[in-house]
Write a protein that holds these residues in place. Structure first.
Motif, short mmCIF file in Angstrom:
data_model
loop_
_atom_site.label_atom_id
_atom_site.label_comp_id
_atom_site.label_asym_id
_atom_site.label_seq_id
_atom_site.Cartn_x
_atom_site.Cartn_y
_atom_site.Cartn_z
N ALA A 18 0.84 -1.25 -0.01
CA ALA A 18 -0.01 -0.10 -0.04
C ALA A 18 0.96 1.28 0.14
CB ALA A 18 -0.94 0.16 1.22
N ALA A 19 1.99 1.30 0.46
CA ALA A 19 2.87 2.27 0.64
C ALA A 19 3.90 2.38 -0.68
CB ALA A 19 3.93 2.13 1.83
N HIS A 20 3.79 1.50 -1.36
CA HIS A 20 4.35 1.33 -2.80
C HIS A 20 5.83 1.18 -2.58
CE1 HIS A 20 0.75 2.31 -4.72
NE2 HIS A 20 0.73 3.47 -4.01
N PHE A 21 6.20 0.28 -1.59
CA PHE A 21 7.66 0.12 -1.23
C PHE A 21 7.80 -1.55 -1.72
CE2 PHE A 21 9.04 2.31 3.04
CZ PHE A 21 8.64 3.59 2.38
N THR A 22 8.93 -1.55 -2.23
CA THR A 22 9.61 -3.10 -2.54
C THR A 22 9.93 -3.44 -1.27
OG1 THR A 22 11.68 -1.98 -3.29
CG2 THR A 22 10.12 -2.30 -5.02
N GLN A 23 10.45 -4.73 -1.34
CA GLN A 23 11.21 -5.24 -0.02
C GLN A 23 12.41 -4.77 0.03
OE1 GLN A 23 11.06 -9.59 -0.90
NE2 GLN A 23 8.97 -9.87 0.31
N GLU A 24 12.95 -4.48 -0.85
CA GLU A 24 14.30 -3.72 -0.85
C GLU A 24 14.30 -2.34 -0.45
OE1 GLU A 24 13.17 -5.35 -3.81
OE2 GLU A 24 14.32 -7.23 -3.63
N GLN A 25 13.37 -1.62 -0.72
CA GLN A 25 13.17 -0.13 -0.09
C GLN A 25 12.86 -0.27 1.27
OE1 GLN A 25 10.08 0.83 -3.24
NE2 GLN A 25 11.46 2.12 -4.10
N LEU A 26 11.98 -1.25 1.80
CA LEU A 26 11.60 -1.31 3.16
C LEU A 26 12.93 -1.95 4.09
CD1 LEU A 26 9.71 -1.38 5.73
CD2 LEU A 26 8.92 -3.28 4.84
N GLU A 28 15.93 -1.27 3.19
CA GLU A 28 16.65 -0.21 3.59
C GLU A 28 16.29 0.72 4.54
OE1 GLU A 28 18.22 3.65 0.71
OE2 GLU A 28 18.07 1.64 -0.27
N ALA A 29 15.10 1.05 4.52
CA ALA A 29 14.52 1.94 5.48
C ALA A 29 14.69 1.66 7.05
CB ALA A 29 12.97 2.31 5.17
N VAL A 30 14.75 0.15 7.07
CA VAL A 30 14.82 -0.27 8.39
C VAL A 30 16.16 -0.76 8.73
CG1 VAL A 30 12.32 -0.61 8.88
CG2 VAL A 30 13.61 -2.59 8.01
N ASP A 31 16.97 -0.98 7.81
CA ASP A 31 18.51 -1.06 8.01
C ASP A 31 18.60 -2.71 8.09
OD1 ASP A 31 21.30 -0.53 7.97
OD2 ASP A 31 21.37 -0.47 10.05
N VAL A 32 17.97 -3.44 7.25
CA VAL A 32 18.18 -4.92 7.30
C VAL A 32 18.40 -5.34 5.82
CG1 VAL A 32 16.81 -5.61 9.38
CG2 VAL A 32 15.93 -5.34 7.06
N VAL A 33 18.73 -6.50 5.59
CA VAL A 33 18.94 -7.13 4.19
C VAL A 33 17.64 -7.34 3.54
CG1 VAL A 33 21.25 -7.92 4.55
CG2 VAL A 33 19.35 -9.51 5.23
N PRO A 34 17.43 -7.47 2.25
CA PRO A 34 16.09 -7.61 1.78
C PRO A 34 15.50 -9.10 2.15
CG PRO A 34 17.33 -6.47 0.16
CD PRO A 34 18.26 -6.91 1.20
N SER A 35 16.48 -9.96 2.32
CA SER A 35 15.89 -11.27 2.34
C SER A 35 15.29 -11.36 3.69
CB SER A 35 16.98 -12.27 2.22
OG SER A 35 18.16 -12.06 3.38
N SER A 36 15.48 -10.61 4.76
CA SER A 36 14.79 -10.51 6.21
C SER A 36 13.51 -10.01 5.95
CB SER A 36 15.66 -9.34 7.07
OG SER A 36 16.99 -9.91 7.39
N ILE A 37 13.34 -9.00 5.25
CA ILE A 37 11.78 -8.77 4.96
C ILE A 37 11.04 -10.02 4.25
CG2 ILE A 37 10.03 -6.98 3.81
CD1 ILE A 37 12.03 -5.76 5.92
#
Length: 111
Positions: A18-26, A28-37
């Motif tokens: 809904a926020a139009h975030f990719t897993q990668e963008q989220l 980055e915003a929370v300072d984890v690797v994309p695979s964590s999301i």
């Protein structure tokens, strides 16, 4: 009372999209690797409270929005506890009478 991590992951995914975030963008915003999301959203991993707060902040939602379907309704727990407290000092005779009154009341409410 256990947190349903499957529902939590589904809600995170819903709000992320809904926020139009990719897993990668989220990530980055929370300072984890994309695979964590990805692992959190698919219930392959749980997430810490501090990470959950970061995710909620990044998605601009309250933490309750992420966990609201993941926990049993708190209101029900309080009402059940109130009943338990109310009935704790009743005699057997009082309990039987209250049970019959409650049974009739419940039937009337549902009609």
């Amino acid at each position: 009372m256990e947190l349903d991590y499957n529902k939590l992951g589904q809600r995170i995914r819903k709000y992320r999209m809904a926020a139009h975030f990719t897993q990668e963008q989220l990530a980055e915003a929370v300072d984890v690797v994309p695979s964590s999301i990805s692992r959190i959203e698919t219930n392959a991993n749980s997430c810490s409270l501090s990470l959950l707060i970061k995710i909620a902040t990044a998605l601009n939602v309250g933490i309750d929005a992420l966990i609201c379907d993941s926990l049993p309704p708190v209101k029900d727990l309080y009402i059940r506890k109130d009943f338990e407290t109310l009935l704790s000092d009743c005699t057997t005779k009082e309990l039987n009478l209250l049970f019959r009154v409650l049974e009739v009341t419940k039937k009337a409410l549902r009609e």
